[in-house]
Scaffold this motif. Structure first.
Motif, PDB file in Angstrom:
ATOM      1  N   PHE A 230       1.449  -1.328  -0.305  1.00 11.52           N
ATOM      2  CA  PHE A 230       0.104   0.317   0.073  1.00 11.52           C
ATOM      3  C   PHE A 230       1.017   1.291   0.314  1.00 11.52           C
ATOM      4  CE2 PHE A 230      -1.699   2.933   3.190  1.00 11.52           C
ATOM      5  CZ  PHE A 230      -2.673   4.194   1.994  1.00 11.52           C
ATOM      6  N   LEU A 231       1.342   1.242   1.055  1.00  8.69           N
ATOM      7  CA  LEU A 231       2.556   2.725   1.030  1.00  8.69           C
ATOM      8  C   LEU A 231       3.452   2.895  -0.060  1.00  8.69           C
ATOM      9  CD1 LEU A 231       2.954   2.549   5.091  1.00  8.69           C
ATOM     10  CD2 LEU A 231       1.502   4.086   3.467  1.00  8.69           C
ATOM     11  N   HIS A 232       3.803   1.503  -0.779  1.00 12.71           N
ATOM     12  CA  HIS A 232       5.045   1.559  -1.907  1.00 12.71           C
ATOM     13  C   HIS A 232       3.982   2.280  -3.213  1.00 12.71           C
ATOM     14  CE1 HIS A 232       8.175  -0.481   0.400  1.00 12.71           C
ATOM     15  NE2 HIS A 232       8.518   0.949   0.466  1.00 12.71           N
ATOM     16  N   GLN A 233       2.612   1.888  -2.881  1.00 13.75           N
ATOM     17  CA  GLN A 233       1.844   2.876  -4.030  1.00 13.75           C
ATOM     18  C   GLN A 233       1.752   4.101  -3.985  1.00 13.75           C
ATOM     19  OE1 GLN A 233      -1.103   0.134  -6.505  1.00 13.75           O
ATOM     20  NE2 GLN A 233      -0.851  -1.490  -5.402  1.00 13.75           N
ATOM     21  N   VAL A 234       1.680   4.096  -2.945  1.00  7.06           N
ATOM     22  CA  VAL A 234       1.332   5.908  -2.712  1.00  7.06           C
ATOM     23  C   VAL A 234       2.103   6.837  -3.113  1.00  7.06           C
ATOM     24  CG1 VAL A 234       0.404   7.912  -0.876  1.00  7.06           C
ATOM     25  CG2 VAL A 234      -0.838   5.120  -0.952  1.00  7.06           C
ATOM     26  N   VAL A 257       3.209   2.955  12.064  1.00  4.52           N
ATOM     27  CA  VAL A 257       4.136   2.889  11.381  1.00  4.52           C
ATOM     28  C   VAL A 257       4.357   3.804  10.325  1.00  4.52           C
ATOM     29  CG1 VAL A 257       4.346   1.702   8.543  1.00  4.52           C
ATOM     30  CG2 VAL A 257       3.243   0.836  10.150  1.00  4.52           C
ATOM     31  N   ASP A 258       6.153   4.768  10.738  1.00  8.05           N
ATOM     32  CA  ASP A 258       6.592   5.947   9.752  1.00  8.05           C
ATOM     33  C   ASP A 258       6.912   5.119   8.118  1.00  8.05           C
ATOM     34  OD1 ASP A 258       5.906   6.482  12.296  1.00  8.05           O
ATOM     35  OD2 ASP A 258       8.105   6.091  13.195  1.00  8.05           O
ATOM     36  N   ILE A 259       7.107   6.677   7.061  1.00 10.95           N
ATOM     37  CA  ILE A 259       7.976   6.889   6.565  1.00 10.95           C
ATOM     38  C   ILE A 259       9.097   8.132   6.075  1.00 10.95           C
ATOM     39  CG2 ILE A 259       5.662   5.640   4.774  1.00 10.95           C
ATOM     40  CD1 ILE A 259       5.383   8.582   3.634  1.00 10.95           C
ATOM     41  N   GLN A 260       9.651   7.220   5.807  1.00  9.34           N
ATOM     42  CA  GLN A 260      10.593   8.698   5.364  1.00  9.34           C
ATOM     43  C   GLN A 260       9.774   9.834   4.949  1.00  9.34           C
ATOM     44  OE1 GLN A 260      14.262   7.825   2.344  1.00  9.34           O
ATOM     45  NE2 GLN A 260      15.727   7.668   4.304  1.00  9.34           N
ATOM     46  N   CYS A 261      10.300  10.917   5.843  1.00 12.89           N
ATOM     47  CA  CYS A 261       9.944  11.988   5.063  1.00 12.89           C
ATOM     48  C   CYS A 261       9.927  12.653   3.866  1.00 12.89           C
ATOM     49  CB  CYS A 261      10.464  13.038   6.885  1.00 12.89           C
ATOM     50  SG  CYS A 261       9.509  15.320   5.869  1.00 12.89           S
ATOM     51  N   ILE A 313      -1.257  11.592   5.114  1.00 11.99           N
ATOM     52  CA  ILE A 313      -0.742  10.928   3.975  1.00 11.99           C
ATOM     53  C   ILE A 313      -0.613  12.531   2.437  1.00 11.99           C
ATOM     54  CG2 ILE A 313      -1.288   9.459   1.862  1.00 11.99           C
ATOM     55  CD1 ILE A 313      -1.862   7.377   3.782  1.00 11.99           C
ATOM     56  N   ALA A 314      -1.601  12.891   2.802  1.00 14.36           N
ATOM     57  CA  ALA A 314      -1.692  13.814   1.443  1.00 14.36           C
ATOM     58  C   ALA A 314      -0.653  15.407   2.140  1.00 14.36           C
ATOM     59  CB  ALA A 314      -3.017  14.263   1.432  1.00 14.36           C
ATOM     60  N   MET A 315      -0.903  15.743   2.861  1.00 12.41           N
ATOM     61  CA  MET A 315       0.470  16.209   3.598  1.00 12.41           C
ATOM     62  C   MET A 315       1.717  16.178   2.788  1.00 12.41           C
ATOM     63  SD  MET A 315       0.057  17.460   6.856  1.00 12.41           S
ATOM     64  CE  MET A 315       0.674  18.860   6.985  1.00 12.41           C
ATOM     65  N   LEU A 316       2.383  14.277   3.044  1.00 10.04           N
ATOM     66  CA  LEU A 316       3.159  14.463   2.379  1.00 10.04           C
ATOM     67  C   LEU A 316       3.351  13.920   1.025  1.00 10.04           C
ATOM     68  CD1 LEU A 316       3.676  11.418   5.188  1.00 10.04           C
ATOM     69  CD2 LEU A 316       5.047  13.621   5.150  1.00 10.04           C
ATOM     70  N   LYS A 317       2.154  13.543   0.639  1.00 11.77           N
ATOM     71  CA  LYS A 317       2.150  13.183  -0.729  1.00 11.77           C
ATOM     72  C   LYS A 317       2.607  14.734  -1.681  1.00 11.77           C
ATOM     73  CE  LYS A 317      -1.318  10.814  -4.283  1.00 11.77           C
ATOM     74  NZ  LYS A 317      -0.184  10.418  -4.927  1.00 11.77           N
TER      75      LYS A 317
END
Ligand code: FA5
Length: 337
Positions: A230-234, A257-261, A313-317
């Motif tokens: 999921f997160l890699h698709q986004v 779950v964290d993603i790299q900023c 998610i939208a902020m990071l995207k």
């Protein structure tokens, strides 16, 4: 008197020929038919004449009045039409660029929500909904958060009444669906949630997507695999993820779950609070106590659950560093999406 009336008629006939605007026509009417106009003055002068003369002169005055009224009425239609035409031609300047119809579009949060739903539907999840005004039982109790438990402090709650809250997360939909259906289950529940919270990364109303999968032998490995896909698709294949041990009363074990900023690429910035990582969702294996509330046998069934914040998610995207921009309804911001 008769001569005077004849002069008024000629004067009127010549002036009305020159009238081209509604204002000029109004002035002409005042000059001839107004209180101090020549027709009224002529009627006043009648007092000086004998009854027989009055009758004859009165008829002439009335003839003049009817003549004036008729011509003013006819002229009024002509003048109005040409004034309308003039206004129309001013408003329509062929040399100006045309006015574009403004296209509306979906709010960026709705766009991201739809993108996330499509990914999970692609992974075989169905979509469920639940109420935003929720009972204490579904929002807390049945999720293994009893009254007076310190875990209630994790989510600052808006109370509607003693036992009724604005849901603080989408997790109550887990209970509502499990009560109605037997396993196996695999669904997501997107929707609005509310918390008494406000700063650059928190708003009092925001959106979550809940996920629940219950089956025989569902494992933490499945949870990691689903989050990974999921997160890699986004965010793209190159984005690093990490699972951090955490605590939620309704999952055990639990993780965040964290993603790299993606704003500073891990270097440290305001959004990631200089850590290089941003928390994006909470997840874990369904606590057997929760299965107890819905009558599932924890010896037979295991489950994974997750809940993610759509604004985060939208902020990071989109590289947005203040979550409140999404809700200020500033068209200069919204038009960029
Ligand atoms: C929960 O709400 C849990 N219900 C998630 C969960 C579900 C865990 C199923 C385990 C199993 P948390 O309070 O951490 O967890 O919120 C989840 C996400 O919502 C956060 O990671 C964050 O992205 C977002 N979030 C939380 N508070 C706010 C807020 N005030 N404004 C915007 N986003 C927020």
């Amino acid at each position: 008197m008769l001569e005077k009336l004849e002069l008024h008629r000629r004067d009127f006939d010549s002036r009305i020929g020159n009238v081209t605007t509604p204002d000029q026509l109004k002035q002409l009417r005042t000059d001839f038919l107004g209180k101090k106009g020549c027709v009224s003055l002529a009627l006043k002068e009648l007092r000086e004449f004998s009854p027989g003369e009055k009758r004859a002169l009165g008829k002439h005055i009335n003839d003049l009045k009817e003549h004036i009224e008729l011509l003013i009425q006819e002229k009024s239609a002509v003048v109005q039409e040409s004034s309308d035409r003039a206004a129309g031609s001013d408003a329509f300047d062929l040399s100006l660029p045309g006015r574009r119809e403004m296209d509306g579009h979906l709010h960026p949060i709705t766009q991201v929500m739809e993108e996330l739903i499509a990914i999970f539907v692609g992974l075989g999840f169905s979509v469920e909904e639940g109420p935003e005004i929720e009972s204490d039982y579904y929002n807390f109790e049945a999720l293994n958060i009893p009254k007076d438990h310190p875990a209630r402090d994790m989510q600052d709650t808006f109370y509607v009444e003693d036992e009724v809250v604005l849901r603080t997360h989408t997790s109550p939909v887990q209970i509502r669906v499990m009560e109605k259906r037997k396993p196996p289950l695999r669904f997501i529940a997107p929707g609005r949630v509310y918390r008494c919270d406000s700063d650059v990364s928190h708003t009092p109303q925001f959106h979550q997507v809940e996920g629940l999968m219950v089956d025989r032998s569902v494992s933490f490995g499945h949870l990691k695999g689903i989050m990974d896909i999921f997160l890699h698709q986004v965010f793209g294949k190159q984005t690093a993820l990490r699972f951090r041990p955490s605590f939620f009363p309704f999952t055990c074990p639990s993780a965040e779950v964290d993603i790299q900023c993606v704003i500073c690429l891990g270097k440290g910035c305001r959004v990631c609070k200089q850590t290089g990582w941003v928390e994006i969702l909470g997840a874990g294996m369904v606590d057997p106590a929760v299965f107890g509330f819905v009558g599932y046998d924890p010896e037979e069934w295991t489950g994974l659950a997750f809940g993610l914040g759509i604004e985060r998610i939208a902020m990071l995207k989109y590289g947005i560093n203040d979550i409140r921009l999404f809700f200020e309804n500033d068209l200069r911001f919204l038009r960029q999406f």
